[in-house]
Structures are given as structure tokens and as C-alpha cells.
Design an enzyme around this catalytic site. Structure first.
Site, PDB file in Angstrom:
ATOM      1  NE  ARG A   1       4.738 -13.867   6.962  1.00 42.73           N
ATOM      2  CZ  ARG A   1       5.114 -13.240   8.075  1.00 42.73           C
ATOM      3  NH1 ARG A   1       5.980 -13.827   8.893  1.00 42.73           N
ATOM      4  NH2 ARG A   1       4.656 -12.038   8.367  1.00 42.73           N
TER       5      ARG A   1
ATOM      6  CG  HIS B   1       3.845  -6.644   8.071  1.00 33.74           C
ATOM      7  ND1 HIS B   1       3.921  -7.712   7.208  1.00 33.74           N
ATOM      8  CD2 HIS B   1       2.900  -6.972   8.992  1.00 33.74           C
ATOM      9  CE1 HIS B   1       3.061  -8.645   7.595  1.00 33.74           C
ATOM     10  NE2 HIS B   1       2.427  -8.209   8.677  1.00 33.74           N
TER      11      HIS B   1
END
Length: 633
Positions: free
Chosen positions: A269, A249
Site C-alpha cells: 500500500r 494487520h
């Protein structure tokens, strides 16, 4: 004969995360007497750490979304190595599984007109993730846990017994799948608190144990993720599929050292967070692959406009698939443009007011405030890649979730391979475990009804008990071969996997890793512990080491074999995708069924994608990803 507690069930589910609980609910509702075994406390599974949302094409945020677009995004993210039938079933059925959760009491965030809210995530063309702030996994587990309790209450009203048809065994570890010939006959387990042995006889066993992250030093995974289900299936005779594909990740915490690797959800994000290097540059514009150029913005102004007009189809590059973002961050750090503690900066404060951040990202706000003394409403976070998810896993049938080669064995969730190809899109994990957890429970119950009672081999029980007790009698054979400390072995394993089979891979380093793993497996046979079986974490780790070492060897061997870069597998010495590899799966098996067995690797040609599903993609894209013969089959 070993003295153990024995019980008979129709279906045994190993694991009580989202996949395990959904499987148990389905099996119980189809009439099977079902037992659930969980390594930790009921309701404390690692699924609670899935924060961003559940991916499902419900079209609540954009009317153009549908299952075909979701399927297309999933195959693009997986670089077309996905088991396409699984991806199709997942995209078709995910909305029903989300609506089902709502009927069971899940409290999703809502749109202004009252529908389930959906947010953006990397690799998804439209806002698709149904969410509960950034605590979606917790709400999912809470809902499934309450459904289990309600079914037990229903049973009590009918039979006077809460656990006659559905029982949860907390804080128990399964060490072996028992077999009657080639077929499953139950599991051997022990209670972690008391050390008492337990045999659950059943013709059907569903493995839903999650991932393998604790084999790596820097990981977002919790302590349970020691590859138990992968190893149990391998030792039972089922193959593991494409274990080279491990997802790092892009955003884990990097500071302070005590919390390094803890996940920073992709919803940061998705809600407007931007990545910057030490020069203040928003660097992701430099890393958009050619195949994605038409879909992703080329300037900051263009990227910022997307949040106000999602129909413009020019997404911010921070929302590229996870493998692309992780490699970009890794490159920035290697080239000297990283943050002070070896990551990059993730800033959400420039796009969202403080009160909105606290409402939409409450866990992230408290996580950074309490663990790093950073106020994300005013400061940037330091983030970097962390081992997060394994796309490889038990090879299963797409429709039934049945493991190959072992009748009566099923698998769902992260432990099952194929659904995500070479890289998983964020949010697809929660819908995956709901869709295939249900299918595993459904078909496990059907199989149990047809198979009937499962006899148990007493010799297998004695062997399993002796293997579980071996660490208490481990002795040094010579001064050069002393008794080994399991904690030391675990630290050496994590360091080797992190350094030699990590985010960027090289042939010489993986060969070195395999030599180190062989050494560790030999030393692990001498892992010894003191004391007795009650409250003995060293004993638990000594047993977990068998699983971690087996699975780590599968990862390293498959990564060495696949001479290309695809998705979560990046070879520095083979930096491009090779279309010839697109049709090839790698299967890991054991040469015999014992703990000392060697891992064997074979290649398998995948089934061609069905023509109507291929028609969902542009010809240019297919030419890039697929071998030429596939285009005309």
C-alpha cells in the site's frame, strides 16, 4: 538435586530477534559476559518477517521530516495512550540506530543521490521507512548476526576462545526466570533437541521473546510466538501492561487455507496498492475518521496525485493507521462486499509496472506466485485481517527498559509494553527494537556490574525441572478427566481467542472466553505426551501451553475491563473512545507465583504528557483525545 549443565554469565538475553541481538551487542560492548538463548536457530528469528522498513526521521525523502513529527505520528497512531517518554526516545534515537546498522554492513536501498531510501507507510506523515526491498527484517537480522560473529572473532583474537564473552545457545527454551529473593539470579532452560536441562546464572536477564500470535487461529506470527517472555515475566512477579491491545494487520493472505494469515506487507500500500471490494469500489474513502479528514484524500484523483506530489498532505486512505484499515476491511466483508474467499482485493498492478513490482516487492511477488498461483504484477491479491502484533507487554521503565518490580529483569521489543499505545504504526517495530534493545543491553550490563554474582536457589531448579517433566507422567484421574492431547488443547485455545477475543469484541463473548480459558487451564495440567525428551515436539507444545493460556487470560480480562474502543481494541458494545479511559492503564499480575495462579487486574493513572510535547499538537486534536484535566496540567 536435579542434574543440569550450569554456567555463569553477567547478562542473559532470552530471544535472538532484533531486540535480543541488539541488547546482546550492547551488553557485550559495555564489558558484560553475555549469553543469548534462542528458541529456534540463530538467524531464524521472527524479525526476518518484518518486510516494509525501519521507521526513522532521517529526512532523506522529505526535508520537513524530523523527530517531533515522528513522535506526533506515533502518539496519533497509539491514540495518545503511548508511554510518551518511550515514544520520545524512540523518535529521537531511531535515525542513529539506522545509520549504525549501515556502518555494520546493512545494504539499504538508495535514493538517486546515494542516500538511504525511505518509503511511505500508514500513519506516517512523510516517507520515513528505510528499507531493503520488502526484506528489511532479514537484512536487519543478517547485519546483527554478523556483528555478533565479529565480536566473537574479536574475543578469539584476545583470549583464544570464541565464546568466552558472548555465546549463543540455539534451539533452547527458557521455562523459568530464577530469583534470589526479589532479584533475578538467572534462567532455567532446556535444549529442544536433547531435552538436556540448562541453568544460566546471571544477575541481569533481558527478555526479548516477541509476541503472542500463536494463541490465535489466524496469525502472521511464526511458531515461536507463544507468549513465552510475557509469561516468564508475569510468573517472576512483573506486571503486564495493557494486554487488551492486539493489532490485527489489515492485510494477510486469505487463500489458500494452508497459508491463511501470512503477512502481506504494508509496503504494497505504501508503494501505491489500493483496496477494492467485490463491487470494484475503492472503499477506504468511506472510512476516514473525522480526526483524519484534513490529512486524507476524499477522491481517487486527489489520492493518486499524492504519489506525484507528497507535499500536498492529502494522503491516500489506504495509508490510514492499521487499526482503521483492519476495521474497514472487516466491515466490508461482514456486509457482503468481500472477495470470494472472505477478504477484499489489494491491487498494486495498476500503479506500478511489472519490473518495478518485482524490484521493490520481490518477496510479495514470489509469495503469491508460489503459494497462491497469483501474479501480482497483473492480478489483485485477496487479503484480510490477521493477528500480527501485541502492543501490550511487560511494564518497563522508559529510559532503562527495566521491568517493574523485579530488580535485574529487563525487556525490549514486542514483549515490552507502552511504546505503541493502543496501536502500532508500521515500521515502528524495527526502530523500537533497535532503540530499546540497545537501552536494555546497556542498563542490564550496568546493573550486573553493580549487583555482582547471582546465587541460585537449588529448590527453584528442582521445581522447574519437575514442572518441565510433568507432561511425561500425566495420567487420567477418572474416565471423566482423561489425559489431554496438547495439540487438541492448542486448537481449542486458538479457536476461542479467534472467535471470542478477536478483531471485534463483545462483553458476553469475552466472558465466555474467560470460562473457556479456565477450563483449558485445568485440562492443560493433565496434558500428557509419550516417548522421551529427545526430538519431542508434543512436549514442547505442552510446555508452551502454560504461557499461551496465561497470556490469553490477560488479553481477555483486560479487553473485558476496558469499556471503550481505542486502537487495536474494538468493542461493539462500546464503539467510541472514552476520554476518561485515556489516562488509565490496565496492569495484569498474578495473585501468587505459581502456574496455577489467577490473573489479577488493576488500574493505573498515566503520567501527564510533558507540556513541550503537547505543544506539538493542535488544540482541537488534544480536546478530542485527552481528558479535560490533562489540557491544563
Amino acid at each position: 538435586m536435579t542434574v543440569v549443565d550450569r554456567q555463569e554469565w553477567d547478562v542473559v538475553v532470552v530471544g535472538a530477534g532484533g531486540a535480543g541481538l541488539r541488547a546482546a551487542i550492547e551488553a557485550r560492548e559495555r564489558g558484560a559476559r553475555t549469553a543469548v538463548i534462542c528458541k529456534s536457530l540463530f538467524g531464524k528469528a521472527h524479525t526476518v518477517m518484518a518486510e516494509g522498513g525501519i521507521a526513522a526521521a532521517m529526512a532523506n525523502a522529505n526535508e520537513h521530516d524530523n523527530w517531533q513529527v515522528h513522535f506526533r505520528d506515533t502518539l496519533r497512531g497509539g491514540k495518545f495512550l503511548n508511554q510518551w517518554r518511550m515514544a520520545e526516545l524512540h523518535a529521537r534515537e531511531a535515525p542513529d540506530r539506522v545509520w549504525e546498522l549501515e556502518t555494520w554492513g546493512a545494504l539499504f536501498d538508495r535514493t538517486k543521490d546515494g542516500r538511504i531510501s525511505q518509503r511511505n507507510f500508514g500513519g506516517h506523515e512523510y516517507p520515513r521507512l528505510a528499507h531493503v526491498g520488502d526484506r528489511t527484517g532479514l537484512e536487519l537480522i543478517r547485519t546483527l548476526q554478523q556483528k555478533i560473529v565479529s565480536l566473537q572473532q574479536e574475543d578469539h583474537r584476545e583470549t583464544g576462545d570464541y565464546e568466552s564473552r558472548l555465546k549463543v545457545f540455539q534451539e533452547c527454551t527458557v521455562t523459568q526466570v530464577l530469583k534470589d529473593g526479589e532479584k533475578v539470579s538467572g534462567v532455567f532452560a532446556y535444549e529442544r533437541e536433547s531435552g538436556r536441562f540448562l541453568v544460566l546464572q546471571a544477575p541481569s536477564v533481558v527478555i526479548a521473546t516477541g509476541g503472542i500470535g500463536k494463541s490465535f487461529k489466524v496469525t502472521s506470527n511464526s511458531w515461536e510466538y507463544t507468549g513465552d517472555g510475557h509469561a516468564l515475566a508475569l510468573l517472576a512477579g512483573a506486571p503486564l501492561l495493557n494486554m487488551e491491545f492486539v493489532q490485527f494487520h489489515p492485510t494477510g493472505m486469505v487463500w489458500p487455507p494452508s497459508v491463511k494469515g501470512i503477512l502481506v506487507t504494508e509496503s504494497v500500500r505504501g508503494d501505491g496498492g489500493v483496496l477494492r471490494n467485490s463491487d470494484g469500489k475503492r472503499f477506504m474513502f468511506d472510512y476516514v475518521p473525522d480526526v483524519f479528514k484534513e490529512k486524507y484524500a476524499e477522491t481517487e484523483d486527489e489520492a493518486d496525485r499524492w504519489y506525484d506530489d507528497p507535499d500536498n498532505n492529502r494522503r491516500p486512505p489506504e495509508l490510514l493507521p492499521r487499526d482503521e484499515v483492519a476495521r474497514a476491511i472487516n466491515t466490508e466483508v461482514k456486509e457482503g462486499r468481500g472477495s470470494p474467499h472472505g477478504g477484499v482485493f489489494l491491487d498494486v498492478s495498476t500503479r506500478m509496472p511489472a519490473e518495478v513490482i518485482k524490484r521493490r516487492l520481490p518477496s510479495m511477488y514470489h509469495q503469491f506466485k508460489e503459494l497462491a498461483d497469483v501474479d501480482i504484477t497483473a492480478e489483485a491479491m485477496e487479503v484480510g485481517p490477521t493477528c500480527h502484533y501485541v502492543m501490550g507487554g511487560i511494564a518497563v521503565d522508559s529510559d532503562t527498559a527495566a521491568a517493574r518490580g523485579v530488580p535485574g529483569l529487563f525487556a525490549a521489543g514486542e514483549v515490552a509494553g507502552g511504546m505503541h499505545g493502543s496501536n502500532r504504526l508500521g515500521g515502528n517495530s524495527l526502530s523500537d527494537l533497535l532503540v530499546f534493545g540497545r537501552r536494555a543491553g546497556w542498563h542490564a550490563a550496568e546493573y550486573a556490574t553493580a549487583a555482582g554474582r547471582a546465587p541460585v536457589d537449588e529448590a527453584q531448579i528442582d521445581t522447574a525441572a519437575a514442572e518441565a517433566l510433568r507432561p511425561f507422567s500425566a495420567e487420567a484421574t477418572t474416565d471423566e478427566r482423561p489425559t489431554e492431547n496438547p495439540y487438541t488443547l492448542h486448537q481449542e485455545l486458538q479457536q476461542a481467542m479467534n472467535d471470542l477475543v478477536g478483531i471485534i469484541r463483545r462483553e458476553a463473548e469475552m466472558e465466555q472466553a474467560l470460562r473457556k480459558l479456565a477450563e483449558l487451564r485445568e485440562r492443560a495440567r493433565r496434558a500428557g505426551v509419550e516417548g522421551h525428551r529427545q526430538f519431542n515436539p508434543g512436549w514442547h507444545l505442552a510446555l508452551d501451553l502454560r504461557n499461551m493460556l496465561l497470556v490469553s487470560e490477560c488479553v481477555a480480562r483486560a479487553a473485558l475491563e476496558r469499556t471503550e474502543s481505542r486502537g487495536g481494541h474494538t468493542r461493539e458494545d462500546h464503539p467510541a473512545m472514552d476520554r476518561a479511559w485515556r489516562r488509565l492503564n490496565l496492569l495484569c499480575t498474578l495473585t501468587d507465583g505459581t502456574g496455577g495462579a489467577a490473573v489479577a487486574l488493576t488500574r493505573e493513572t498515566t503520567e501527564p504528557i510533558r507540556p513541550d510535547l503537547l505543544a506539538l499538537f493542535d488544540k482541537e486534536e488534544l480536546v478530542k483525545y485527552l481528558a479535560e484535566e490533562e489540557l491544563y496540567e
